[in-house]
Motif scaffolding. Structure first.
Motif, PDB file in Angstrom:
ATOM      1  N   GLY A 140      13.422  41.118 -30.079  1.00 16.84           N
ATOM      2  CA  GLY A 140      12.064  41.422 -30.540  1.00 16.84           C
ATOM      3  C   GLY A 140      11.017  40.904 -29.573  1.00 16.84           C
TER       4      GLY A 140
ATOM      5  N   LYS B 104      10.614  37.175 -31.392  1.00 17.72           N
ATOM      6  CA  LYS B 104      11.818  36.336 -31.433  1.00 17.72           C
ATOM      7  C   LYS B 104      13.046  37.157 -31.045  1.00 17.72           C
ATOM      8  CE  LYS B 104      13.189  38.401 -35.467  1.00 17.72           C
ATOM      9  NZ  LYS B 104      12.382  39.581 -35.376  1.00 17.72           N
TER      10      LYS B 104
ATOM     11  N   ILE C 283       6.636  46.386 -39.216  1.00 13.01           N
ATOM     12  CA  ILE C 283       5.541  45.886 -38.380  1.00 13.01           C
ATOM     13  C   ILE C 283       5.950  44.511 -37.856  1.00 13.01           C
ATOM     14  CG2 ILE C 283       3.064  45.473 -38.176  1.00 13.01           C
ATOM     15  CD1 ILE C 283       2.569  47.168 -40.589  1.00 13.01           C
TER      16      ILE C 283
ATOM     17  N   GLY D 136       4.937  43.024 -31.612  1.00  7.75           N
ATOM     18  CA  GLY D 136       4.357  43.913 -30.598  1.00  7.75           C
ATOM     19  C   GLY D 136       4.493  45.385 -30.902  1.00  7.75           C
ATOM     20  N   THR D 137       5.322  45.729 -31.890  1.00  7.01           N
ATOM     21  CA  THR D 137       5.538  47.149 -32.184  1.00  7.01           C
ATOM     22  C   THR D 137       5.564  47.404 -33.694  1.00  7.01           C
ATOM     23  OG1 THR D 137       7.950  46.982 -32.268  1.00  7.01           O
ATOM     24  CG2 THR D 137       6.997  47.474 -30.109  1.00  7.01           C
TER      25      THR D 137
ATOM     26  N   ASP E 135       7.658  50.021 -35.967  1.00  4.95           N
ATOM     27  CA  ASP E 135       8.813  50.914 -35.811  1.00  4.95           C
ATOM     28  C   ASP E 135       8.946  51.801 -37.049  1.00  4.95           C
ATOM     29  OD1 ASP E 135       9.174  49.189 -33.640  1.00  4.95           O
ATOM     30  OD2 ASP E 135      10.541  47.910 -34.770  1.00  4.95           O
TER      31      ASP E 135
ATOM     32  N   GLY F  71       1.656  42.684 -35.138  1.00  3.66           N
ATOM     33  CA  GLY F  71       0.973  41.473 -35.588  1.00  3.66           C
ATOM     34  C   GLY F  71       0.261  40.722 -34.477  1.00  3.66           C
TER      35      GLY F  71
ATOM     36  N   SER G 269      -3.484  38.775 -34.381  1.00  2.00           N
ATOM     37  CA  SER G 269      -3.734  37.400 -33.908  1.00  2.00           C
ATOM     38  C   SER G 269      -4.744  37.395 -32.768  1.00  2.00           C
ATOM     39  CB  SER G 269      -2.431  36.749 -33.452  1.00  2.00           C
ATOM     40  OG  SER G 269      -1.499  36.760 -34.499  1.00  2.00           O
TER      41      SER G 269
ATOM     42  N   GLU H  28      -2.685  32.465 -34.420  1.00  2.00           N
ATOM     43  CA  GLU H  28      -1.422  32.881 -35.043  1.00  2.00           C
ATOM     44  C   GLU H  28      -1.152  32.036 -36.314  1.00  2.00           C
ATOM     45  OE1 GLU H  28       0.668  35.286 -33.886  1.00  2.00           O
ATOM     46  OE2 GLU H  28       2.463  34.774 -35.015  1.00  2.00           O
TER      47      GLU H  28
ATOM     48  N   LYS I 280      -3.668  32.837 -39.078  1.00  2.00           N
ATOM     49  CA  LYS I 280      -3.297  34.109 -39.734  1.00  2.00           C
ATOM     50  C   LYS I 280      -2.198  33.877 -40.767  1.00  2.00           C
ATOM     51  CE  LYS I 280      -0.458  36.977 -37.644  1.00  2.00           C
ATOM     52  NZ  LYS I 280       0.100  37.971 -36.703  1.00  2.00           N
ATOM     53  N   LYS I 281      -1.163  33.117 -40.358  1.00  2.00           N
ATOM     54  CA  LYS I 281      -0.014  32.912 -41.253  1.00  2.00           C
ATOM     55  C   LYS I 281      -0.386  32.047 -42.463  1.00  2.00           C
ATOM     56  CE  LYS I 281       3.570  33.233 -37.722  1.00  2.00           C
ATOM     57  NZ  LYS I 281       4.559  32.449 -36.999  1.00  2.00           N
TER      58      LYS I 281
ATOM     59  N   GLY J 104       9.445  43.818 -41.581  1.00  2.00           N
ATOM     60  CA  GLY J 104       8.989  43.185 -40.336  1.00  2.00           C
ATOM     61  C   GLY J 104       8.142  41.961 -40.668  1.00  2.00           C
ATOM     62  N   GLY J 105       8.019  41.034 -39.722  1.00  2.00           N
ATOM     63  CA  GLY J 105       7.317  39.766 -39.948  1.00  2.00           C
ATOM     64  C   GLY J 105       5.900  39.950 -40.460  1.00  2.00           C
TER      65      GLY J 105
ATOM     66  N   LEU K 183       4.605  40.056 -44.186  1.00  2.80           N
ATOM     67  CA  LEU K 183       4.394  38.831 -44.985  1.00  2.80           C
ATOM     68  C   LEU K 183       2.918  38.588 -45.286  1.00  2.80           C
ATOM     69  CD1 LEU K 183       6.899  36.441 -43.178  1.00  2.80           C
ATOM     70  CD2 LEU K 183       7.005  37.121 -45.584  1.00  2.80           C
ATOM     71  N   LEU K 184       2.064  39.343 -44.626  1.00  2.81           N
ATOM     72  CA  LEU K 184       0.622  39.195 -44.839  1.00  2.81           C
ATOM     73  C   LEU K 184       0.268  39.556 -46.290  1.00  2.81           C
ATOM     74  CD1 LEU K 184      -1.646  38.505 -42.811  1.00  2.81           C
ATOM     75  CD2 LEU K 184      -1.921  40.959 -42.468  1.00  2.81           C
TER      76      LEU K 184
ATOM     77  N   ALA L  25      11.253  39.560 -41.409  1.00  7.54           N
ATOM     78  CA  ALA L  25      11.343  39.553 -39.945  1.00  7.54           C
ATOM     79  C   ALA L  25      12.776  39.823 -39.474  1.00  7.54           C
ATOM     80  CB  ALA L  25      10.853  38.209 -39.401  1.00  7.54           C
TER      81      ALA L  25
HETATM   82  N1  LIG Z   1       3.194  34.775 -43.038  1.00  8.16           N
HETATM   83  C1  LIG Z   1       2.796  35.672 -42.139  1.00  8.16           C
HETATM   84  N2  LIG Z   1       1.617  36.326 -42.291  1.00  8.16           N
HETATM   85  C2  LIG Z   1       1.223  37.215 -41.385  1.00  8.16           C
HETATM   86  N3  LIG Z   1       1.908  37.562 -40.289  1.00  8.16           N
HETATM   87  C3  LIG Z   1       3.087  36.927 -40.088  1.00  8.16           C
HETATM   88  C4  LIG Z   1       3.595  35.969 -40.995  1.00  8.16           C
HETATM   89  N4  LIG Z   1       4.794  35.542 -40.525  1.00  8.16           N
HETATM   90  C5  LIG Z   1       5.014  36.219 -39.369  1.00  8.16           C
HETATM   91  N5  LIG Z   1       3.991  37.045 -39.098  1.00  8.16           N
HETATM   92  C6  LIG Z   1       3.831  37.911 -37.922  1.00  8.16           C
HETATM   93  O1  LIG Z   1       4.968  38.690 -37.742  1.00  8.16           O
HETATM   94  C7  LIG Z   1       5.112  39.006 -36.355  1.00  8.16           C
HETATM   95  C8  LIG Z   1       6.532  38.815 -35.936  1.00  8.16           C
HETATM   96  O2  LIG Z   1       7.327  39.684 -36.689  1.00  8.16           O
HETATM   97  P1  LIG Z   1       8.825  40.016 -36.253  1.00  8.16           P
HETATM   98  O3  LIG Z   1       9.614  38.756 -36.161  1.00  8.16           O
HETATM   99  O4  LIG Z   1       9.315  41.073 -37.164  1.00  8.16           O
HETATM  100  O5  LIG Z   1       8.564  40.577 -34.800  1.00  8.16           O
HETATM  101  P2  LIG Z   1       9.595  40.951 -33.628  1.00  8.16           P
HETATM  102  O6  LIG Z   1      10.785  41.613 -34.229  1.00  8.16           O
HETATM  103  O7  LIG Z   1       9.874  39.770 -32.780  1.00  8.16           O
HETATM  104  O8  LIG Z   1       8.717  41.948 -32.780  1.00  8.16           O
HETATM  105  P3  LIG Z   1       8.845  43.533 -32.498  1.00  8.16           P
HETATM  106  O9  LIG Z   1       9.768  44.104 -33.521  1.00  8.16           O
HETATM  107  O10 LIG Z   1       7.458  44.024 -32.611  1.00  8.16           O
HETATM  108  O11 LIG Z   1       9.355  43.627 -31.105  1.00  8.16           O
HETATM  109  C9  LIG Z   1       4.152  38.095 -35.597  1.00  8.16           C
HETATM  110  O12 LIG Z   1       3.029  38.826 -35.141  1.00  8.16           O
HETATM  111  C10 LIG Z   1       3.736  37.098 -36.662  1.00  8.16           C
HETATM  112  O13 LIG Z   1       2.413  36.641 -36.469  1.00  8.16           O
END
Ligand SMILES: Nc1ncnc2c1ncn2[C@@H]1O[C@H](COP(=O)(O)OP(=O)(O)OP(=O)(O)O)[C@@H](O)[C@H]1O
Ligand SMILES: [Mg+2]
Length: 407
Positions: free
Chosen positions: A12, A15, A207, A210-211, A213, A232, A236, A251, A254-255, A325-326, A329-330, A364
């Protein structure tokens, strides 16, 4: 025993997650090892710095190996990025002997994959939909059926060859061979969608950082997919810009304090954070924060809606959208999504896993867990064809079988 161990690496933007799991039954996956590592060298789903990305992947793999006590040699790996594109195609084959055999199936699939693609692109998925025999459609397995004409439609996903090769280089640095690439939203679909939703018509939307999907399932099959370069991290960034905060702090803000619906936040709700150039923490309005978040999140859903309309399937989604997606959680994001897209929205995270699941109890990890389900389905076969209808991986086997049948 060894055959039932599957390994997934979700690369990702935020992460890297490596999972080692044991398949216990058709529905049950036991997680034996987890390796989660902050991502580096990946932007909007694509490798932009091989040494950095390779290092992060290697660390994630080592963690998973340590926690499981197993050494891994190959894995199923997620792929995303704006270099992905998808197209639907149809093909027809005449049935040679009046009864459909493997050779007829191989020919019609060969026909459907024969799309003109530039030399610098590769097919990563060839997802057949149901077959039709002499105009009767909805046939899952035509092998052995009587007929004179076999038709098939397929959803074909292509990727930039160099982007995939760069990612392979990173994975190989961790001494892992890639068994198969799986597009992020297809992994999500396996982790969070129910069979009923897939049959009815549903949009899965992940969501991430960075993407965003997307995949559309109708009649149980994938009809459309795409990766949007927003996520996300854009939210941020907006917070960092508006409040003059370092990105890492934006970041966190936001969380901890974020909400997608300013109307739900009282005028008197405040939080404190340290801005650039100030020693002491400054006071910020939580409602103002929510307004910034809402603006960007609305924009993401408008882009999602545009993509759904572009697919032409916007009226075929009674089950609505499943959001994961992470960034899902918003708080309030499901309500905002529902009012923007004018469809039912359900929040989802991985379910039905056992073992080391504490760290994975979050949306996530839908892609990471979905990759394991994908591996599970690729292992099972129905009459020589994979249960998962991704023919790309099995074309060679079918071709060999076909050659064997020929005089
Ligand atoms: N509690 C929360 N509230 C709002 N946003 C959150 C929370 N926890 C995580 N995020 C956001 O989720 C995003 C990360 O999500 P995720 O782990 O699904 O991404 P990723 O798989 O690494 O990235 P991608 O799939 O876009 O390549 C970050 O932008 C983070 O700020
Ligand atoms: Mg992701």
């Amino acid at each position: 025993m060894e055959k039932s161990i599957v390994v997934a690496i979700d690369v990702g933007t935020t992460k890297i997650c490596t999972l080692i799991a044991q398949i216990e039954s058709e529905e049950n996956i036991r997680i034996l090892g987890v390796g989660i590592e902050p991502s580096q060298g990946i932007r909007k789903g694509t490798v932009v710095d091989i040494p950095l990305a390779a290092n992060a992947i290697a660390k994630s793999v080592k963690k998973a190996e340590r926690t499981s006590g197993l050494e891994i040699t190959n894995a199923i790996v997620s792929v995303a990025g704006t270099h992905i594109s998808s197209i639907n195609n149809k093909a027809t084959a005449g049935v040679v002997g009046g009864v459909i055999d493997q050779y007829d199936i191989a020919r019609v699939i060969e026909g459907v994959r024969a799309i003109p693609i530039p030399h610098n692109r590769i097919i990563i998925h060839l997802l057949q939909r149901t077959f039709s025999v002499d105009g009767v459609d909805g046939i899952r397995s035509p092998l052995g059926m009587y007929g004179s004409r076999l038709d098939v439609e397929a959803h074909i996903i292509t990727s930039s060859a160099s982007s995939v090769e760069n990612l392979r280089q990173c994975i190989m640095t961790a001494e892992i061979d890639v068994n198969q690439w799986v597009l992020n939203p297809l992994a999500d679909g396996e982790a969070v969608l129910t069979d009923i939703e897939k049959q009815m018509g549903v949009l899965v939307c992940d969501i991430g950082g960075g993407t965003t999907d997307l995949a559309i399932y109708i009649n149980g099959d994938v009809w459309h997919s795409n990766i949007l370069p927003v996520g996300g991290s854009h939210i941020s960034n907006d917070i960092a810009q508006a409040f003059h905060l370092p990105l890492a702090q934006a970041e966190e803000v936001k969380k901890i304090h974020g909400h997608a619906l300013p109307d739900y936040i009282g005028e008197e709700e405040y939080f404190y954070s340290r801005t650039f150039g100030r020693e002491e923490a400054a006071k910020f309005s939580r409602k103002e924060l929510a307004k910034i978040i809402k603006m960007r999140t609305e924009e993401i859903f408008q882009l999602v809606m545009q993509e759904v309309k572009r697919s032409g399937y916007d009226n075929l989604l009674p089950a609505g959208m499943v959001l994961t997606g992470g960034s899902s959680l918003l708080p309030g994001i499901d309500q905002l999504a529902s009012s923007e897209l004018k469809m039912p929205v359900r929040l989802a995270k991985p379910e039905n896993i056992t073992g080391m699941i504490d760290q994975l109890d979050s949306p996530a990890y839908s892609t990471s867990v979905g990759l394991l389900y994908w591996a599970l389905m690729m292992q099972e076969t129905v009459e020589g064809q994979p249960k998962k209808k991704d023919m790309q991986d099995t074309m060679d086997k079918i071709k060999k079988f076909a050659r064997y049948l020929l005089p």
